[in-house]
Every structure is written in C-alpha cells, then in structure tokens.
Design an enzyme around this catalytic site. Structure first.
Site, PDB file in Angstrom:
ATOM      1  N   SER A 192      -0.025  18.634  19.618  1.00 21.96           N
ATOM      2  CA  SER A 192       0.464  19.990  19.865  1.00 21.96           C
ATOM      3  C   SER A 192      -0.704  20.922  20.109  1.00 21.96           C
ATOM      4  CB  SER A 192       1.258  20.491  18.658  1.00 21.96           C
ATOM      5  OG  SER A 192       0.403  20.685  17.539  1.00 21.96           O
ATOM      6  N   ASP A 193      -0.462  22.007  20.836  1.00 25.30           N
ATOM      7  CA  ASP A 193      -1.464  23.067  20.823  1.00 25.30           C
ATOM      8  C   ASP A 193      -1.419  23.708  19.433  1.00 25.30           C
ATOM      9  OD1 ASP A 193      -3.457  24.806  21.554  1.00 25.30           O
ATOM     10  OD2 ASP A 193      -2.480  25.470  23.384  1.00 25.30           O
ATOM     11  N   LEU A 194      -2.449  24.461  19.114  1.00 27.83           N
ATOM     12  CA  LEU A 194      -2.603  24.954  17.746  1.00 27.83           C
ATOM     13  C   LEU A 194      -1.376  25.738  17.295  1.00 27.83           C
ATOM     14  CD1 LEU A 194      -4.470  25.194  15.296  1.00 27.83           C
ATOM     15  CD2 LEU A 194      -5.441  27.247  16.334  1.00 27.83           C
TER      16      LEU A 194
END
Length: 800
Positions: A333-335
């Site tokens: 996932s992105d942050l």
C-alpha cells in the site's frame, strides 16, 4: 548436513570481530540445540533446498502473529540510536521486533524535515550500513525463527539518504529520451541503496502527468505511455530486479498503481475520472512494461477510479496485475492508504474492515502498519483470512530467499563509506543533467555563449539556491556536493567577472533586490536569469501524516512544488516575472533558465528573452551541466516529455488527445506553447528518404535518412508517430510508437530504422480486448509531436 557457520556473513565482510563472535556463537548454539534434539538443519535454513520448499517449510513453522508481522512495514527512521559515531538499535525497534515480529521497514535512512533527521542527526553511508547490520543482527539473534528484515528506501532519482548521489528528477530523466542512460542511473542508485543495507527501492514513478498543476509531475516520466514505458523498463533493468542475488540489485517498487497522475482538479489523491478503456490504453502500459522488465513490487495509489479506491481494487490488483500479467511479486500500500479506505474514501467503517478489504483485494504489505495489525483480531473472530495471509507472506518470503538474505543479511560499512557517491556516479549525474536540459528558444543564435565574455550577471532565485535544484524526495546533502548555476558558470569561465544578485525568492516578497539586479545586468555583457519553482522542504513546513506537505499559507516559505503542493495557476510566483521584465528592459542580452518541477508559464520569457531553457530539477551536478550547455561544451539534446501550456484554461493540452481535434478558443489558441517532443539544438538536422518495406503480414521496416547539416556535432531524437484513420473505438489523433536517439558529427548522415509490428497497431475494443484491426494508418517521422518531417500511408495487414 552441517553447514559452514560463516555462511550467513557477507563475502569480503570486515564486520568488527565482536559482531562475528556474537553471531557465530548464536549460530553454534542454534545448531547444537538442533543436534541435541536429533534433528537436521531446518529446510528453510538450507540454501541447497529450492525456494518454494524453503518458503513452505518456514511458513508452517510460523505463528499467526509472526505471519502478520511479515506484512507490516512501519516507518524506519526511529529504529536506530546515534551517539557520536556509534549506531545501535533503538528500544522502539526492539519492541516492534519482540512483540510485533516486523518483517520490513521503510525509510530507515531517510532524512528530511518530516523525519526530523538532519546532516547532524541522520546517518552517513558508513553509519547507515552499521545501522542496517545492527537491525539484522538483532533480528537474527533475538527472534525465534531468525527471518531477516527487508529495508525499503525511496529511490526515485537516487537514494533518499545523506551522502548519496542526487540525479535529475524523473521528469528530467524523461527529457533525455535516453533509456540506456536511465538504466545506468538506476543501477547507480540501486547500488547505493544495497551498499547501505537496503533491499527495496521505491521507484520508478510511472504516473502519466496530464495536468501540470498536479504537485508530483516532477517525479514521473511525463504525459506519454510509450516514453514512460521505455524509461520505466530501463529503470527496472538497471536495478537488476530480475537477478536479486547479484551485488547491487534491489527490488523495484513501481509507483503508483494506477492513474494517480490525473486527479480531479489536480488535487493530489483525488479521483481519476477515466474509464477502463483509457486505463488500459494509456495508464497501465508503463506498469506492464516495467513488470515485464523484472519489477517485483507494486505500490497502490491514494486515488479511486470509478468509485473504487485503488488500494481496494481487485480488478487492478488481481485480475489485471496477477491473472493477466502474471505478476509474481508483492503489492504494498502507499503510506496509510489502507487506513484511508475508512478515513478518506469512507467505504469502510473502521481500520479492521479496511484491512480485510485491502488484503482480499490483493494488497500484501501495509506501509504504515496500522491496519494489518488488526488482521489477528479478524482471525481470532473466525475470519476466513488464513489462506490470504499465507499467500501474502509467501510472496514476501520468496523474495527474501531469492535475495539471499537468510545466508547473507549484512553489508560492509567500509565499502559503503568508500563506494556510495563515488566519482563515477557523480560524473553520471552530470551527464544525466546535461542530457535533460531542453533548449526552447535561441534567437539570433545567442547561445552558445562565448567563453571570452568579460562581464556576466547571474540573477534569480534559482541561480544559487542549492536545494532548489534537487527536487522532492531528496535528503539533506553537504552543500559542497551541490553545484549551483552560479558556481557552474564561475568554474566554466574563471577569467570573467561574474556577479550574482538573487533579486527575489520563489514566493517570498519580503526581501527584494530587483534594483540591484538591474544595476548588475546593465554592467554585464549578458544576463543569465534563473527562475522557476522549488520542492525544497524546510523545517518550517508542516507535514501531514503521509509526508505530504500541508499547504497552509503560514506554514511554508518558498516551496511551490512537490507532493501536496498542487497549483491553481502555473504563473511564476512571487516577484519573478517582475524581476525578469526589469532585467530584459535594460537591453542587456538575456538568457532565461527555468529550474522547475512542472511546466510553468513561459509566455513572456519566450517572447522577450534572447534564449530560453528548462533544466527541470537537474540534481546535484546541475550547475556544471547547465554551464556546459550555455557555453557550448555540450550541445543541448533534451526533448520535452510533457507539453508546456500557454494558460491553465487550455488544460489538458497533452498531445495524444482523442478525436475530434481541439479548436482554438475565442481568447486563446488550443495548441500548447511548446509541444511534447520539442527541443532545439545548436546543430541543424535534416530528414529525408522515408522508405517503408514489408517484412511480413505483421511487420514493416521503416527507414529514413537523418543528416547533420551544421558544423557542430550533436544528438537528435527521431520520433515515430502513428495515426489510425478509422477504428472501432475512438483513437488518439497521433500516438508516439518508437523513438531513437542518435549522435551525428558535422556533415554526417545516418540511416535510422524502425520496425513497426502488429503490436504497435493494437487497440482496446468495445469488449476490452486487445485487438489489431485491418485498416489504413499514417506513419509519421518527426522532431516533435507537432513537427512531422516525413509521412506515408500504410495498410494493415502489411501486404506485398
């Protein structure tokens, strides 16, 4: 079989004797315990076993908590303690390993205002390697199974760490139109990551940027899928992603999947208003090319497409990525984007539901690690997640085995100290910066400048502000490593009297020296005015939890670009235009250079300056590279990877828009100021002799002659476009298909050959199938998308 007790130590390692004794002691104790129990070495520890066998053996030994721990990737810069020149693991790190069994950390070596790590408090390359070794040593000696860590680092244009080599940002690398060069840049960056103990490099960024108001244009390769695909694949090849057990190889994480670069209103993270056909035709091909080149990690994006957040989109992450493309790596996932399913997109009620939805959609690793902690609670409640967790864990473990980390988790701090940012890498940064400079105007051949000039006035907010030329995702660096435009010019013409006046800042209007700049210009033979933008984060800026900047007007100084800094206009901010107008009014010949992360308004400069160039964010050697171009030691060869608009009211102006063609407005032209593919040279290139010859029913050979009819050697970028006369679904007016960059000596001619295949003619039909339709096509060869020099009609199938 009793294995060599030193097999887990790195080749050529000079780790301190104490470390060796400690580790060997642990290993001998482990093996003695195994023999006392009458057992052989576990299969997962046996390097002679196949990777699938080792993964299966390890997986069956792991508890649910240990499995979930492998899917967690917390932020890493608090994982070490630094006291003088000594680096140890922090109590925070020990707690995370002991209680949450973490398998991966992100940005351990990152330094910037968000992390609060400075040149003083952060890690130089030697200490970074020592920190990585300390972390691995703790995991190998204090965890039950001794599973080595993955350390993931930002690597879009060099490793985002102190003391590394800073290359041009993505948009500048794309302006080189040179995949072979990008491959070398990626190899250098990957080597610097691996030398310091990192294993995963976040990059390249493959988001097509079709609205320059978006804050992250600088990170990607521009507006076109073919150029972006070529650059992305080259980047991945450079990192050695297909040969993870080789020295200097890292796992590349492609960003951001998908269609992140076209948010509604250019607001970072907002929905992408596109359909599946547009997604498949334009936005997915760069990712497919990079995966075919060996990429083994993909990062989801913050946006949604047609109401489905990309971090919960099984069409993207399962149907396309894995089933259609055969992707074998892991998805991260992105942050905090899993958290955002509830917080931002409002499609789940809480973190627990978000975690289950993301995992089931195909997200393997939780960057930020808030959400997937809740998977244990879901398992305890009887959730049917065990198989999905095992699948995700297997994907991570497989790559740890493939990289050889179970045998060799450590690096050599001495090698890191002496090899990171070496002379070869610095020279490569200069070459990349030179090739990225795009010459837009050169009236009366004012350039190249004579080295015999007596008085040169260098003016502007980006003429001598080191961090303004580095771009976002850059760590603090020793300023002696950064060559500004002023310094590059002074080094180039040491006998000249070179004066410098800043004139104004990028945004701040409280400290102006425009009158001084005018006085300096009046006394000079030439004025070089350096304007543009800035992504240079400072310690006064406020940051969101994701690391994007807050855009509170009271929170920032000069930064107007970089993640979170979306624009409503493209005008140069502050008093920059006023400064330029005042300098030009003196009558002194004026060269204007934009250092920028996105296309800014250049109308006035284009009309009134003697010469106009853009260098994007050229990196640490930008000043030397720009001086090389200005004074003729390098013939500019950069080409625009993104169109430069006349006005925001035109947007979008990307070149490959679909039929019907745009028409002029009442008050403005529809065409951009400078089109995709455009760039001037000090040489004059002539195209002729287009010949198209059939190779088979599915391929033709296209050749043309390109000649340098000047007395200056130079590089030319030959661009092949295609126009489909009629198709079952609406197609672009023209589309780049191939390109070549060649070097020609004065008076030299070369035959340039392209092979156009059936694959170049494919479209996505009404049923979302990739097909090739019979029909009529125009082959166009030119120097830009708007300057076609040769063209001819062909028919498919390619009959005799």
């Amino acid at each position: 079989m009793l294995h060599n007790p030193f097999q887990f130590l790195p080749n050529r390692s000079i780790i301190p004797l104490l470390l060796m004794v400690s580790f060997v002691g642990y290993l001998m104790a482990f093996m003695s315990h195994a023999y006392a129990q009458g057992t052989a070495l576990p299969a997962y520890r046996d390097s002679q076993q196949t990777i699938p066998t080792r993964v299966k053996d390890l997986l069956k030994r792991m508890t649910p908590a240990e499995k979930v721990g492998q899917l967690l990737c917390p932020m890493g810069w608090e994982m070490y303690d630094k006291q003088g020149t000594t680096v140890t693991v922090s109590d925070t790190f020990k707690t995370l390993i002991d209680h949450r069994h973490i398998g991966m950390f992100w940005a351990v070596y990152r330094a910037d205002p968000w992390t609060k790590k400075t040149l003083e408090t952060g890690l130089n390359p030697r200490m970074a390697a020592e920190a990585g070794n300390a972390m691995q040593r703790y995991v190998m000696t204090h965890s039950r199974l001794g599973i080595p860590l993955f350390i993931a680092e930002e690597m879009p244009h060099g490793h985002m760490a102190i003391g590394t080599t800073v290359f041009p940002t993505g948009i500048g690398l794309a302006a080189t139109w040179n995949p072979a060069l990008v491959e070398k840049v990626a190899a250098a960056a990957a080597k610097e990551v691996r030398l310091q103990g990192g294993h995963i490099g976040y990059g390249p960024v493959l988001d097509l940027a079709r609205d320059p108001r978006w804050s992250r244009v600088e990170e990607g390769f521009g507006e076109d899928p073919v150029l972006s695909a070529a650059m992305g694949a080259a980047f991945v090849r450079g990192t050695g992603a297909g040969k993870l057990d080789k020295a200097g190889a890292v796992i590349t994480t492609l960003k951001h999947f998908a269609a992140y670069g076209v948010p509604e209103g250019a607001h970072n993270g907002r929905p992408a208003l596109i359909g599946e056909r547009s997604l498949r035709e334009a936005f997915l091909p760069p990712f497919k090319a990079a995966i075919d080149a060996g990429a083994l990690s993909v990062m989801t994006s913050y946006n949604s497409i047609d109401g489905i957040p990309c971090t919960a989109n099984s069409l993207l992450l399962k149907d396309i990525l894995r089933d259609e493309w055969g992707f074998k790596g892991f998805v991260v996932s992105d942050l905090f984007s899993i958290d955002g399913l509830a917080d931002s997109h409002r499609i789940t009620k809480d973190l627990k539901e978000s975690a289950v939805k993301a995992l089931n959609a195909g997200v393997d690793v939780d960057l930020g690690s808030n959400a997937y902690q809740t998977l244990l609670r879901s398992l305890e409640a009887g959730g049917a997640l065990a198989a999905a967790i095992d699948t995700a864990v297997s994907r991570v473990l497989r790559l740890k085995f493939a990289m050889g980390l179970f045998e060799n988790p450590y690096v050599d701090p001495e090698q890191a100290a002496h090899t990171v940012r070496n002379d070869t890498h610095v020279a490569l940064a200069r070459e990349a910066a030179r090739q990225s400079v795009v010459l837009l105007e050169n009236k009366n051949n004012i350039l190249p400048l004579s080295k015999q000039l007596n008085r040169i006035s260098v003016i502007g907010p980006n003429a001598h502000t080191p961090y303004n030329q580095l771009g976002d995702y850059t760590a603090p660096q020793d300023e002696s490593h950064i060559i500004t435009v002023l310094e590059g010019i002074r080094d180039k013409v040491p006998e000249a009297r070179v004066s410098y006046v800043k004139g104004c800042a990028i945004r701040d209007t409280s400290d102006l020296t425009i009158n001084e700049a005018v006085a300096s210009a009046r006394q000079a033979d030439v004025a070089i005015v350096v304007l543009g933008g800035s992504s240079a984060r400072d310690f006064k800026t406020e940051y969101l939890e994701t690391g994007a900047a807050s855009t509170k007007h009271t929170a920032v100084n000069d930064i107007e670009n970089g993640e979170g800094f979306d624009r409503a206009t493209l005008e140069p901010l502050g008093k920059q235009l006023e400064l330029l107008q005042a300098v030009v009014k003196t009558g002194t010949p004026t060269v204007v250079l934009y250092i920028q992360g996105r296309p800014l308004n250049m109308n006035w400069a284009a009309a009134n300056a003697g010469a106009l160039l853009t260098a994007w964010y050229p990196g640490e050697q930008g000043g030397s590279a720009i001086a090389d171009v200005l004074f003729g030691d390098y013939n500019p060869s950069g080409r625009l990877p993104i169109s430069i608009p006349r006005h925001v009211g035109q947007l979008p102006v990307y070149y490959n828009q679909q039929h019907p063609a745009a028409h002029d407005y009442v008050d403005e032209k529809a065409a951009p100021l400078y089109p995709f593919g455009y760039g001037q040279s000090y040489s004059t290139f002539v195209y002729d002799s287009l010949v198209i010859g059939r190779l088979s029913e599915k391929s033709v050979r296209i050749t043309c002659q390109v000649s340098n009819e000047s007395e200056i050697a130079g590089d030319e970028v030959i661009q092949l476009y295609l126009h489909d006369h009629q198709a079952a679904v609406v197609q672009p007016i023209k589309q780049l298909k191939q390109f070549q960059r060649i070097h020609l000596r004065p008076g030299e001619s070369k035959s340039v050959t392209f092979v156009l295949t059936e694959q170049d003619l494919t479209i996505i039909d009404r049923d979302m199938n990739e097909v090739t339709e019979p029909g009529e096509f125009t082959v166009m060869v030119g120097v830009s998308s708007a300057d076609i020099r040769l063209h001819e009609v062909v028919y498919y199938p390619f009959l005799p």
